[in-house]
Design a protein around this motif. Structure first.
Motif, PDB file in Angstrom:
ATOM      1  N   VAL A 157     -81.466  25.725 -34.366  1.00  0.00           N
ATOM      2  CA  VAL A 157     -82.015  26.523 -33.253  1.00  0.00           C
ATOM      3  C   VAL A 157     -83.182  25.788 -32.597  1.00  0.00           C
ATOM      4  CG1 VAL A 157     -83.230  28.680 -32.697  1.00  0.00           C
ATOM      5  CG2 VAL A 157     -81.225  28.742 -34.198  1.00  0.00           C
ATOM      6  N   SER A 158     -84.018  25.118 -33.414  1.00  0.00           N
ATOM      7  CA  SER A 158     -85.192  24.448 -32.814  1.00  0.00           C
ATOM      8  C   SER A 158     -84.747  23.283 -31.927  1.00  0.00           C
ATOM      9  CB  SER A 158     -86.192  24.043 -33.904  1.00  0.00           C
ATOM     10  OG  SER A 158     -86.147  22.685 -34.177  1.00  0.00           O
ATOM     11  N   ILE A 159     -83.694  22.566 -32.328  1.00  0.00           N
ATOM     12  CA  ILE A 159     -83.202  21.468 -31.470  1.00  0.00           C
ATOM     13  C   ILE A 159     -82.515  22.037 -30.224  1.00  0.00           C
ATOM     14  CG2 ILE A 159     -81.511  19.580 -31.372  1.00  0.00           C
ATOM     15  CD1 ILE A 159     -82.399  18.984 -34.300  1.00  0.00           C
ATOM     16  N   ALA A 160     -81.814  23.144 -30.405  1.00  0.00           N
ATOM     17  CA  ALA A 160     -81.172  23.783 -29.244  1.00  0.00           C
ATOM     18  C   ALA A 160     -82.235  24.207 -28.219  1.00  0.00           C
ATOM     19  CB  ALA A 160     -80.360  24.992 -29.706  1.00  0.00           C
TER      20      ALA A 160
ATOM     21  N   LYS B 239     -71.718  19.696 -31.882  1.00  0.00           N
ATOM     22  CA  LYS B 239     -71.862  18.294 -31.469  1.00  0.00           C
ATOM     23  C   LYS B 239     -72.242  17.424 -32.664  1.00  0.00           C
ATOM     24  CE  LYS B 239     -70.837  15.637 -28.283  1.00  0.00           C
ATOM     25  NZ  LYS B 239     -70.954  15.490 -26.858  1.00  0.00           N
ATOM     26  N   TRP B 240     -72.975  17.991 -33.627  1.00  0.00           N
ATOM     27  CA  TRP B 240     -73.323  17.217 -34.832  1.00  0.00           C
ATOM     28  C   TRP B 240     -72.040  16.737 -35.527  1.00  0.00           C
ATOM     29  CZ3 TRP B 240     -72.122  18.007 -39.979  1.00  0.00           C
ATOM     30  CH2 TRP B 240     -72.775  17.166 -40.899  1.00  0.00           C
TER      31      TRP B 240
ATOM     32  N   VAL C 238     -73.156  18.063 -24.075  1.00  0.00           N
ATOM     33  CA  VAL C 238     -74.419  17.870 -24.805  1.00  0.00           C
ATOM     34  C   VAL C 238     -74.363  16.566 -25.606  1.00  0.00           C
ATOM     35  CG1 VAL C 238     -75.832  18.839 -26.686  1.00  0.00           C
ATOM     36  CG2 VAL C 238     -74.806  20.360 -24.975  1.00  0.00           C
ATOM     37  N   THR C 239     -75.501  15.845 -25.657  1.00  0.00           N
ATOM     38  CA  THR C 239     -75.589  14.662 -26.532  1.00  0.00           C
ATOM     39  C   THR C 239     -76.846  14.784 -27.374  1.00  0.00           C
ATOM     40  OG1 THR C 239     -74.553  13.344 -24.811  1.00  0.00           O
ATOM     41  CG2 THR C 239     -75.642  12.119 -26.577  1.00  0.00           C
ATOM     42  N   LEU C 240     -76.704  14.556 -28.666  1.00  0.00           N
ATOM     43  CA  LEU C 240     -77.865  14.595 -29.561  1.00  0.00           C
ATOM     44  C   LEU C 240     -78.393  13.172 -29.707  1.00  0.00           C
ATOM     45  CD1 LEU C 240     -76.243  16.866 -32.327  1.00  0.00           C
ATOM     46  CD2 LEU C 240     -77.825  17.583 -30.517  1.00  0.00           C
ATOM     47  N   ASN C 241     -79.730  13.008 -29.634  1.00  0.00           N
ATOM     48  CA  ASN C 241     -80.258  11.651 -29.815  1.00  0.00           C
ATOM     49  C   ASN C 241     -80.448  11.366 -31.310  1.00  0.00           C
ATOM     50  OD1 ASN C 241     -82.772  12.692 -30.619  1.00  0.00           O
ATOM     51  ND2 ASN C 241     -83.570  12.666 -28.526  1.00  0.00           N
TER      52      ASN C 241
ATOM     53  N   GLN D 167     -81.135  12.827 -37.000  1.00  0.00           N
ATOM     54  CA  GLN D 167     -81.844  12.619 -38.279  1.00  0.00           C
ATOM     55  C   GLN D 167     -82.470  13.907 -38.783  1.00  0.00           C
ATOM     56  OE1 GLN D 167     -84.580   9.312 -38.003  1.00  0.00           O
ATOM     57  NE2 GLN D 167     -82.876   7.912 -37.613  1.00  0.00           N
ATOM     58  N   LYS D 168     -83.047  14.681 -37.854  1.00  0.00           N
ATOM     59  CA  LYS D 168     -83.678  15.951 -38.238  1.00  0.00           C
ATOM     60  C   LYS D 168     -82.613  16.892 -38.854  1.00  0.00           C
ATOM     61  CE  LYS D 168     -86.729  19.336 -36.086  1.00  0.00           C
ATOM     62  NZ  LYS D 168     -87.193  19.876 -34.813  1.00  0.00           N
ATOM     63  N   LEU D 169     -81.445  16.934 -38.226  1.00  0.00           N
ATOM     64  CA  LEU D 169     -80.368  17.795 -38.730  1.00  0.00           C
ATOM     65  C   LEU D 169     -79.852  17.278 -40.072  1.00  0.00           C
ATOM     66  CD1 LEU D 169     -78.462  18.280 -35.350  1.00  0.00           C
ATOM     67  CD2 LEU D 169     -79.677  20.068 -36.625  1.00  0.00           C
ATOM     68  N   ASN D 170     -79.707  15.944 -40.173  1.00  0.00           N
ATOM     69  CA  ASN D 170     -79.226  15.358 -41.437  1.00  0.00           C
ATOM     70  C   ASN D 170     -80.186  15.675 -42.573  1.00  0.00           C
ATOM     71  OD1 ASN D 170     -77.009  14.304 -40.187  1.00  0.00           O
ATOM     72  ND2 ASN D 170     -77.852  12.255 -39.931  1.00  0.00           N
TER      73      ASN D 170
END
Ligand SMILES: NC(=O)c1ccc[n+]([C@@H]2O[C@H](COP(=O)([O-])OP(=O)(O)OC[C@H]3O[C@@H](n4cnc5c(N)ncnc54)[C@H](OP(=O)(O)O)[C@@H]3O)[C@@H](O)[C@H]2O)c1
Length: 340
Positions: A248-251, A264-265, A294-297, A302-305
């Motif tokens: 949610v915080s990245i969203a 997307k992850w 959407v593209t995750l940087n 890394q934060k999600l991993n």
């Protein structure tokens, strides 16, 4: 919508697959017939062609709804995946399991419900741990030669069984499994231990089920909204809640929905991966379709991993130990190209 090649085949499938386990209102949840039709319209209008069902979903209702839909639309546009294995009867011991007799019976029943004379992708649904894997591949290869099935695939099976099956199929000139369907999401990363490395080796596409953790990763349960997940589910425990908060915080940072980040992850893992996303409301699918923009940087990945990390255990973590790397590579570990 972009299209991916399914495994080592030349088949082009949309980068999102539509899960239809919720087509039908049996068991007190799901989309009714009309809503399911609109969900399929919305998916097809966005360029989606890849549909996932199974003989067992809503006791055959999911296949019947799809059959009614595709017989009134362009059947050939859709890449229709279904599965065999799970019970169609509690009184016939061979109306379940991976055996050839059940495969042939189940496929004939699916073809009738789906109102079509071919299935594009046939999955073994869940490994029964008794049927020889060569019986499965030979049966699927026969169905392919008969024109009833186009491609073979497998779901919920140990990596060593799939590896043995694909190796035997290669030696025998049979069709190999092109896709591997497993539970895979930020909440469920244990396929990274054996299943995903195996799929990469054989050039199989991974098709994650429950990529949104059944809806938990959309963040709606944090907002006090309801869905089909029961409060006692491990998808809503402390670990899952922490992972969902990271999503949610990245969203929020990106100004998108949490579901876009979670889906997307799975698509940015560096291997062929097509999430099977379920929707019981048209608005849910409309939201999920926006994922493709959407593209995750690297920092977000890394934060999600980190938030969702699991132990690989032996031998995965053992291979990462410095002493093991030094002993195996003689000091050249960082200088030698690795296979992705
Ligand atoms: N091979 C196997 O063993 C296996 C097992 C399970 C599933 N599958 C396949 O995988 C597909 C997906 O599985 P799944 O449905 O469990 O996974 P999912 O995609 O993780 O969850 C889908 C559910 O999340 C909720 N949802 C979806 N999008 C949403 C959004 N944008 N906002 C809020 N809520 C949203 C809906 O739940 P609510 O209805 O609660 O709102 C929806 O039914 C199935 O349809 C099936 O084709 C295969």
């Amino acid at each position: 919508m972009n299209y991916k090649l399914l495994g080592r085949s030349g088949l082009k499938v949309s980068e999102l697959c539509l899960g239809t386990m919720g087509f039908g209102t049996e068991s007190g949840w799901g989309a009714d017939r009309e809503t399911s039709f609109t969900i399929m319209d919305t998916f097809a209008n966005a360029g989606g062609n890849f549909l996932d069902t199974a003989n067992i979903y809503k006791l055959g209702t999911s296949e019947k709804i799809i059959g009614e839909y595709i017989s009134n639309h362009d059947r050939d546009y859709f890449v229709l995946a279904t599965k065999y294995t799970l019970k169609d009867s509690l009184t016939n011991p061979n109306a379940s399991g991976n055996n050839r007799k059940n495969m042939m019976r189940s496929v004939e029943d699916s073809l009738k419900r789906l109102k079509t004379d071919f299935i594009d992708l046939l999955y073994l649904h869940i490994w029964d741990d008794i049927t020889p894997i060569d019986e499965v591949l030979r049966g699927m290869d026969d169905l392919i030669r008969q024109g009833k099935v186009n491609y073979a695939a497998i779901s919920d099976t140990p990596a060593w069984v799939v590896a043995k099956g694909n190796t035997l199929a290669e030696l025998m000139g049979w069709s190999q499994f092109v896709a591997l369907q497993v539970e895979y999401s930020l909440l469920a990363r244990t396929p990274e231990r054996e299943l995903i490395p195996m799929a990469k080796h054989f050039g199989m596409t991974v098709t994650p089920w429950a990529p949104l953790g059944g809806g938990a990763l959309t963040g709606k349960y944090l907002r006090g909204e309801h869905g089909r997940i029961k409060p006692e589910s491990n998808r809503l425990n402390d670990r899952s809640t922490n992972i969902t908060k990271a999503v949610v915080s990245i969203a929020d940072e990106l100004g998108v929905s949490a579901s876009h980040v979670a889906l997307k992850w799975t698509m940015q893992q560096g291997f062929s991966c097509i999430p099977i996303v379920g929707a019981t409301k048209v608005s849910q699918l409309e939201d999920n379709l926006k994922t493709i923009d959407v593209t995750l940087n690297d920092e977000q990945l890394q934060k999600l991993n980190k938030a969702s990390a699991i132990e690989l255990g032996f031998p995965g973590d053992f291979f990462k130990e410095e002493a093991v790397k030094t002993n195996t590579f003689g000091g050249f570990y960082d200088k030698v190209e690795k296979r992705i």
